[in-house]
Design a protein around this motif. Structure first.
Motif, PDB file in Angstrom:
ATOM      1  N   GLU A 626       0.863  -1.189   0.000  1.00 18.01           N
ATOM      2  CA  GLU A 626       0.000   0.000   0.000  1.00 18.01           C
ATOM      3  C   GLU A 626       0.893   1.231   0.000  1.00 18.01           C
ATOM      4  O   GLU A 626       1.720   1.402   0.890  1.00 18.01           O
ATOM      5  N   VAL A 627       0.738   2.037  -1.006  1.00 16.73           N
ATOM      6  CA  VAL A 627       1.648   3.171  -1.155  1.00 16.73           C
ATOM      7  C   VAL A 627       0.963   4.512  -0.927  1.00 16.73           C
ATOM      8  O   VAL A 627       1.626   5.535  -0.851  1.00 16.73           O
ATOM      9  N   VAL A 628      -0.343   4.489  -0.825  1.00 16.05           N
ATOM     10  CA  VAL A 628      -1.052   5.759  -0.616  1.00 16.05           C
ATOM     11  C   VAL A 628      -1.410   5.864   0.857  1.00 16.05           C
ATOM     12  O   VAL A 628      -1.942   4.921   1.446  1.00 16.05           O
ATOM     13  N   GLU A 629      -1.076   7.008   1.441  1.00 15.29           N
ATOM     14  CA  GLU A 629      -1.354   7.184   2.871  1.00 15.29           C
ATOM     15  C   GLU A 629      -2.836   7.057   3.155  1.00 15.29           C
ATOM     16  O   GLU A 629      -3.689   7.362   2.320  1.00 15.29           O
ATOM     17  N   ALA A 630      -3.113   6.618   4.390  1.00 15.80           N
ATOM     18  CA  ALA A 630      -4.493   6.285   4.757  1.00 15.80           C
ATOM     19  C   ALA A 630      -5.452   7.446   4.541  1.00 15.80           C
ATOM     20  O   ALA A 630      -6.600   7.246   4.161  1.00 15.80           O
ATOM     21  N   TYR A 634      -5.076   9.651  -3.582  1.00 18.03           N
ATOM     22  CA  TYR A 634      -4.184   9.422  -4.716  1.00 18.03           C
ATOM     23  C   TYR A 634      -2.772   9.830  -4.329  1.00 18.03           C
ATOM     24  O   TYR A 634      -2.585  10.730  -3.516  1.00 18.03           O
ATOM     25  N   SER A 635      -1.818   9.179  -4.939  1.00 20.94           N
ATOM     26  CA  SER A 635      -0.429   9.520  -4.670  1.00 20.94           C
ATOM     27  C   SER A 635       0.423   9.228  -5.886  1.00 20.94           C
ATOM     28  O   SER A 635       0.170   8.276  -6.631  1.00 20.94           O
TER      29      SER A 635
END
Lengths: 671, 671
Positions: A626-630, A634-635
């Motif tokens: 998981e690369v997008v913060e909670a 979008y990231s």
């Protein structure tokens, strides 16, 4: 023209009748028991409005009011009578294989009620008998009178075969005579047909049971008349003043009420129909009758229409689970390759109707393709429809479920993450019951002309087979669907006889020829012929001859035609007849974050908690990091990386029997 | 309690008024010209029912009937008047920046008509004036009277600022007075509010224009009253006999008509609302007024509610294109992370409302996050809504389109692969027009307290800025959105003055600090402060000072939060403010068969055919081999293999302007 192209004589095979087949099968016996011990009793309570917390059925009450036994008004759907008929049909099948005075007495009581409801001219329909007979036959498009009649006839035929009692068969014949007097091309008759096909296949059964040709001709009339110009449903719409049962509001624009002929498969004559369209249950019930009539009337144009519609439906519009009908709007087909997984309809009843149609095609042409589809529908969507305790049901059989979206997004409100109890429109539960109790009818057929007895389904059973002048018992023992072995033993043959035994080579063997032992010895490839997907062994058979088949049952990675946009980059798992799915309970949430290895083996494990003997699959796969913060949506920081993760898949038929959660049939893959 | 937590004094920034900003920008000038030269004239024809082939609007006709000039009955939607008002608002903006006697004369004529329609007590609404005034104010839930009033007020404010003519402002004030006399908590007044928020933000504008505090208080009353118990809409429903404009059929069950309070954001008081729910346009119009009132009344509880709703909406429920509203059922929000790409609604008007809300938040708190979202909505969903010829419009802004499924699957009928001409419910086209003609209002704000002039958007323009006692002209020249340079020049300053210029550092620079030249010399990092996403340069400024910014404009690969199941295994491309998409014309059909490399560079190419100067992206990717035979649906033969293929992406804003076909924003990736 198709008429000229075809030059074949149809000689439909026969089924081995239900009474001659008893099922003894670890897998199916539990389902049959469920139908017998849980579903039929539960439904009887439901029909009598005695199930607490469930919507009342009103089915019995309506009939009692129509019979003058009670006072009151009609309640429920206009086709509510049919729920009792479908139940009675299931009871008939049940009594055929498992006689039981208790349920026979209850059924007799229901039949006595029907006798009281029936009018002198044979008519039975509680809706019009309560609301005004002057209106009967005035709204064939919507009112389901002939649909209900069809279910009454099917019930009568089932019950008569089970018990030999004629009372309900006579009731059915009187109603059929009434219909025959009312419909047709002769002056004074209504030149029309029902909005919901069902009467057609029922009249075929009534003909097959009674030998009365008028019933078969009436069935053929309904099929031949359908879709002719001018459109009967549009004429009728005008005649009744453009009203509709479903949208009674006269202020709404006409187009909200005007019949959509495609929905009813009545836009063109059936022989000109090239695509499966409209309400999917209506469609497959009609195709079933078309196939019946193609055989009975040796009608190549009808056979060709059946083949065309079969191909369109199964090769362009069928889910991998054997589900049909992509949209809940009209419970209908949409068009080629439009097979969304999460907004799907795939009604249980539609797959039951697909089993009917497939079984009829199989009688006309013993090709494994038909049995493959029958099996796909049966082992996946049909039995997915019922909980393992028999008390709750899926109408809709999704291939992908995210419970959160089902509850928050109205476009998915029809998709339920858990099976539901009795419904107001209770078509699926009794339909499952009648299929499970009559399963014995779908296993074998016999073709007297070629002296061949076909085994279509690998279900442990004993069948008393009549093949021309030979009779014998064929005993099948199998561990399917969990492993690929099936043994057959002949007995009760007078002396020896020459004939063929044909065993289906399922598509899921992936082209691997099975190991075959004849009386314990390997059978040479030359001693058997492969014909249309069947292994045909022709010889002089004797009592105690045995055939042992071992069918390969690899875990298949299925991919979909690239035209099916929804399944791009995904695969489905199948082992034997069972399509598998992944559930949140085994794999954690966010199933979409998982991907499966495009290659490599799967471990098979037994999970008795799911169902005794059930095989689950465990394969290598990945979970995206998981690369997008909670708290962000979008990231651009980085792309998820795959981390090794085991993927555990369970049979689709069994999904939703544990902790509710996400489910997916189509799984992303990485190669 | 939030009330105790907050202890801040709000000092909202000011916009630089539209009249003080002129846009000279290669990209936006063409859109502004479109609005001026194509949209406003076309819509005037439409309002007068003179567009051949389009559904009649009836807007002018209804008002003429209400004024007694024509005979006839009311036609169109109950809120049809608002189409004229929105058009008039756009004309006002247009005249502010581009005076034109022709359109001023036409507008004056329309205003004369409104004067004739207005009743002595100030009321104007053609629906009730034609159908019976006795029923006015009896169905606030559905009848849009205050909604229409709000649009009249917005038009009046716009037109007054443009021309200085008071006539329509006086009409608006009389109507506002009428509303003030009718609504409130005092005895004899209706203690209610409108079903469609709009009056609230309009009354704020009327207050800001006239200085009349009653209008601001009335706006605050509507906001404060909303969602209180007992529920006004439910009381009203009972009082009017449970009828509904939309479902007049009295035979239908009540629950088909009973107001869904969440749809109207009226289930709980606005300060208690934690999630964006219901009809998305209603929601953002309300949030806009809430933010206005938070600033005007220095109301920290309202600010905190705005922040909470902002976060929920933009960090849980917003498409990467700045679209909001996941479902066409009620044109509404669904819930967190439910962002389907192909059944989406994402109405153009909702993103316009999001621009409004973002601009108000930006005045309260100059944080780049607000401007980032404003820009995202503006450069993607808002302008996607209009064709490059200005003659057709998207209501629905999908992120994935397969035209075949849109036509065959009723669950996607609302998704159109091509823009449509004038609609019966013509909300989006005039909304686009009024936003495009007032774009100058969104570029700059000034905060007198901190003596800071903010540049939020990089749009070539000249602004006459008033900052406390200083005035100056700020000239912006930029090549955005196609490249990252922007130059600013000060002029018309009397002598020199000390203040701050703040330039937004957009999220899409991906954290790269820009190159900054002050008067041609590199600016030391220490000479500028980065504050809440803005580069703030404080110094003694003089005429002819220049600032040259070069913002990094990398091609971003965006991934979505893993909670958004729909985007697993996919990425979206963004460059500068523009989100990109792939279209069938450039990439062939079956876009789902394509995957993009997770790493590597993109080539940028100019495609003048798409739009002069438009940059398209070309990256390395793959196309899956097709492994399933054409006449089959499923196969276990092999898994598709990736073959190298170039992926060509175009700005989402420009999609659907060439040959219709498939489109997708989220693209599968391979790593």
């Amino acid at each position: 023209m198709t008429i000229n192209r075809l030059n074949e004589k149809l000689s439909p095979a026969s089924t081995v009748p239900l009474k001659s087949v008893s099922i003894h099968d670890p897998f199916w016996t539990s389902y049959a028991n469920l139908a017998r011990e849980a579903v039929i009793p539960y439904q009887w309570e439901a029909l009598n409005d005695r199930v607490e917390g469930a919507e009342p059925s009103y089915a019995i009450q309506n009939l009692r009011i129509a019979a003058g036994i009670e006072q009151g008004s009609f309640n429920g759907f206009v086709f509510q009578d049919s729920d009792l008929y479908k139940w009675l049909e299931a009871v008939g099948y049940r009594l055929s294989t498992h006689p039981d005075p208790h349920w026979e007495a209850i059924a007799d009581e229901a039949i006595d009620l029907l006798e009281k409801v029936q009018l002198p001219d044979g008519y039975i329909n509680s809706f019009y008998q309560i609301n005004g007979l002057d209106k009967r036959w005035s709204n064939l498009t919507e009112a389901h009178e002939l649909y209900c009649a069809g279910h009454l006839i099917e019930a009568a035929v089932s019950y008569y075969h089970a018990t030999g009692k004629r009372k309900v068969l006579d009731i059915a014949c009187r109603f059929a005579d009434c219909i025959d007097n009312t419909f047709g091309t002769e002056p004074g008759k209504i030149q029309g047909y029902d909005g919901h096909q069902e009467i057609e296949l029922a009249l075929v059964k009534l003909y097959q049971t009674t030998g009365e040709e008028r019933y078969m001709k009436l069935a053929a009339y309904f099929i031949d008349e359908r879709g002719n110009s001018p459109a009967f449903f549009l004429d009728e719409f005008e005649k009744r003043g453009r009203t509709s049962i479903w949208s009674p509001n006269p202020h709404m624009p006409d187009n909200t009420r005007k019949p959509d002929l495609k929905y009813f498969q009545a836009d063109v004559p059936v022989r000109e129909q090239k695509h499966a369209v409209g309400h999917s249950v209506r469609a497959v019930y009609m195709y079933t009758a078309m196939a019946d009539l193609a055989g009975l009337n040796n009608d190549p144009t009808l056979l060709e229409a059946c083949r065309t519609l079969w191909k369109d439906m199964t090769r362009k519009q069928m889910y991998v689970t054997g589900g049909i009908g992509s949209t809940h709007h009209g419970e209908a087909f949409t068009a080629s390759y439009d097979l969304p997984n999460d907004t799907v309809y795939a009604e249980t009843c539609a797959s039951i109707g697909l089993v009917f149609f497939a079984s009829r095609m199989l009688r006309l042409e013993p090709k494994a393709e038909y049995a493959d589809v029958l099996e796909r529908a049966l082992y996946n969507t049909v039995i997915s429809g019922i909980a393992l305790d028999g008390k709750s049901y899926f109408y809709v059989n999704p291939l992908e479920v995210w419970p959160h979206a089902c509850s928050c997004n109205p476009g998915k409100h029809h998709v339920k993450p858990v099976r539901q109890h009795w419904f107001g429109c209770a078509c699926c539960p009794p339909n499952i019951a009648r299929l499970l109790t009559s399963l014995g009818e779908y296993i074998y057929t016999t073709d007297a002309a070629s002296r061949t007895a076909y085994t279509h389904l690998y279900i442990g059973s004993e069948a008393n087979v009549q093949l021309g002048d030979s009779t014998f018992k064929l005993s099948q023992t199998t561990a399917m669907p969990w492993s690929g072995s099936a043994s057959f033993r002949l007995s009760e043959l007078s002396g020896s006889a020459s004939f063929s035994l044909a065993f289906r080579l399922p598509g899921w063997t992936n082209g691997n020829r099975p190991t075959v032992l004849l009386n314990g010895q390997p059978l040479a490839d030359s001693a058997a012929e492969v014909r249309d997907g069947y292994l045909v062994i022709t010889r002089e058979w004797s009592n105690e001859d045995t055939i042992e088949l071992t069918l390969a049952m690899p875990v298949l990675r299925l991919t979909a035609n690239a035209e099916v946009r929804y399944n791009a980059g995904r695969l489905a798992l199948q082992r034997g007849p069972l399509v598998y799915c992944i559930e949140e309970l085994d794999n954690g949430s966010k199933l979409s974050s998982l991907a499966i290895k495009a290659e490599g083996d799967f471990a098979t494990e037994t999970n008795d908690n799911l169902l005794p003997g059930a095989i689950v699959l465990v394969g290598e796969g990945y979970r995206d990091t998981e690369v997008v913060e909670a708290d962000q949506l979008y990231s651009s920081a980085s792309i998820p990386q795959p981390e090794a993760a085991a993927i555990r898949a369970v049979p689709y038929a069994l999904w939703g029997n544990r902790t509710p959660g996400e489910m997916s049939v189509w799984i992303r893959y990485r190669n």
